[in-house]
Design a protein around this motif. Structure first.
Motif, PDB file in Angstrom:
ATOM      1  N   LEU A  97      39.449  47.130  53.283  1.00  0.00           N
ATOM      2  CA  LEU A  97      38.307  47.145  54.206  1.00  0.00           C
ATOM      3  C   LEU A  97      38.718  46.661  55.590  1.00  0.00           C
ATOM      4  CD1 LEU A  97      35.328  47.452  54.937  1.00  0.00           C
ATOM      5  CD2 LEU A  97      34.940  45.164  53.955  1.00  0.00           C
ATOM      6  N   THR A  98      39.434  45.571  55.644  1.00  0.00           N
ATOM      7  CA  THR A  98      39.839  45.010  56.944  1.00  0.00           C
ATOM      8  C   THR A  98      40.755  45.960  57.700  1.00  0.00           C
ATOM      9  OG1 THR A  98      39.617  42.765  56.058  1.00  0.00           O
ATOM     10  CG2 THR A  98      40.941  43.026  58.052  1.00  0.00           C
ATOM     11  N   LEU A  99      41.736  46.533  57.026  1.00  0.00           N
ATOM     12  CA  LEU A  99      42.656  47.452  57.690  1.00  0.00           C
ATOM     13  C   LEU A  99      41.942  48.733  58.141  1.00  0.00           C
ATOM     14  CD1 LEU A  99      45.937  47.097  55.615  1.00  0.00           C
ATOM     15  CD2 LEU A  99      45.449  46.237  57.920  1.00  0.00           C
ATOM     16  N   TYR A 100      41.033  49.226  57.329  1.00  0.00           N
ATOM     17  CA  TYR A 100      40.269  50.415  57.706  1.00  0.00           C
ATOM     18  C   TYR A 100      39.470  50.157  58.992  1.00  0.00           C
ATOM     19  CZ  TYR A 100      36.571  53.942  57.659  1.00  0.00           C
ATOM     20  OH  TYR A 100      35.691  54.942  58.003  1.00  0.00           O
TER      21      TYR A 100
ATOM     22  N   ALA B 180      30.898  47.886  46.027  1.00  0.00           N
ATOM     23  CA  ALA B 180      29.565  48.348  46.421  1.00  0.00           C
ATOM     24  C   ALA B 180      29.172  47.799  47.794  1.00  0.00           C
ATOM     25  CB  ALA B 180      28.527  47.944  45.377  1.00  0.00           C
ATOM     26  N   ALA B 181      29.422  46.523  48.028  1.00  0.00           N
ATOM     27  CA  ALA B 181      29.061  45.911  49.312  1.00  0.00           C
ATOM     28  C   ALA B 181      29.901  46.459  50.458  1.00  0.00           C
ATOM     29  CB  ALA B 181      29.210  44.392  49.233  1.00  0.00           C
ATOM     30  N   ALA B 182      31.142  46.844  50.167  1.00  0.00           N
ATOM     31  CA  ALA B 182      32.032  47.381  51.201  1.00  0.00           C
ATOM     32  C   ALA B 182      31.788  48.860  51.475  1.00  0.00           C
ATOM     33  CB  ALA B 182      33.488  47.171  50.791  1.00  0.00           C
ATOM     34  N   ALA B 183      31.238  49.570  50.510  1.00  0.00           N
ATOM     35  CA  ALA B 183      31.089  51.026  50.611  1.00  0.00           C
ATOM     36  C   ALA B 183      30.391  51.504  51.888  1.00  0.00           C
ATOM     37  CB  ALA B 183      30.384  51.567  49.374  1.00  0.00           C
ATOM     38  N   PRO B 184      29.333  50.857  52.353  1.00  0.00           N
ATOM     39  CA  PRO B 184      28.655  51.371  53.557  1.00  0.00           C
ATOM     40  C   PRO B 184      29.514  51.346  54.827  1.00  0.00           C
ATOM     41  CG  PRO B 184      27.270  49.756  52.449  1.00  0.00           C
ATOM     42  CD  PRO B 184      28.601  49.739  51.770  1.00  0.00           C
ATOM     43  N   PHE B 185      30.529  50.534  54.846  1.00  0.00           N
ATOM     44  CA  PHE B 185      31.372  50.438  56.035  1.00  0.00           C
ATOM     45  C   PHE B 185      32.267  51.665  56.208  1.00  0.00           C
ATOM     46  CE2 PHE B 185      30.307  46.069  55.005  1.00  0.00           C
ATOM     47  CZ  PHE B 185      30.003  45.526  56.248  1.00  0.00           C
ATOM     48  N   PHE B 186      32.477  52.419  55.137  1.00  0.00           N
ATOM     49  CA  PHE B 186      33.388  53.560  55.159  1.00  0.00           C
ATOM     50  C   PHE B 186      32.640  54.862  55.416  1.00  0.00           C
ATOM     51  CE2 PHE B 186      35.370  50.438  52.342  1.00  0.00           C
ATOM     52  CZ  PHE B 186      36.639  50.344  52.896  1.00  0.00           C
TER      53      PHE B 186
END
Length: 163
Positions: free
Chosen positions: A153-156, A90-96
C-alpha cells in the motif's frame, strides 16, 4: 503510469505509511493486526477520499472495501489467511484504482518475496537478538503478512504520488 490521482496519493500517503508501520510492527511482534489500525486506515479513506476523488470514483472505491471484506471472510473461513490480513486488505482496497490491478499484483508479489526473505534472514541472524520475543520468529511456516501488505500500500501510494 498509475491511474490513482497524484494529489490523492500525496494526501493518503503519510497516513497510510504511519498506519502501515504500526501494522508491520504489531504483526512482527505478535502475529496480530489490531482492529483499531484497520478501522483507522478505512477512516482515512472515508474521511479524506471525498476531498480528492470524484464522488462516483469514491463510491466505487468504497465498494472495493465491501467486496474485499467478503472475500477475506471467505478466505479466513477456509484458513487461507488470518483475519487481520483479510481485514487489512479490505481497509486498503479503496486506495487502489481497479485499473492498476496488474501493477498492484506485481508490487504485492515483490513485497511478499522481499518481506519473507528479510524476515527469514533476520530470524536466523544476530539481528534476532534485537527483538528476541517477537512471536513471528517461532510460528513455523506462518508469516506476518501485514508487513508485505502495508508495504505494498505504501509503495503504491508513493509511486502514484511521485512516480
Amino acid at each position: 503510469m498509475l491511474a490513482l490521482d497524484p494529489v490523492a496519493a500525496r494526501l493518503f500517503l503519510p497516513f497510510a505509511a504511519l498506519i502501515g508501520l504500526y501494522v508491520s510492527w504489531t504483526d512482527l511482534r505478535g502475529m496480530r493486526i489490531p482492529n483499531a489500525s484497520v478501522i483507522l486506515l478505512a477512516l482515512v479513506f472515508v474521511i479524506l477520499g471525498p476531498f480528492v476523488l470524484p464522488l462516483d470514483t469514491y463510491g466505487m472505491r468504497l465498494l472495493h472495501l465491501v467486496v474485499m471484506l467478503l472475500a477475506g471472510m471467505a478466505a479466513t473461513a477456509a484458513r487461507m489467511m488470518g483475519a487481520g490480513d483479510a481485514k487489512f486488505i479490505a481497509a486498503a482496497a479503496p486506495f487502489f484504482a481497479l485499473s492498476d490491478i496488474s501493477a498492484v499484483m506485481m508490487l504485492l508479489a515483490a513485497c511478499m518475496l522481499a518481506a519473507f526473505a528479510t524476515h527469514r534472514a533476520a530470524k536466523h541472524s544476530p539481528l534476532r537478538r534485537l527483538a528476541p520475543d517477537w512471536e513471528s520468529w517461532d510460528r513455523g511456516r506462518e508469516f506476518p503478512m501485514g508487513t508485505a501488505l502495508s508495504t505494498t500500500l505504501t509503495l503504491y501510494l508513493a509511486l502514484a504520488a511521485f512516480g
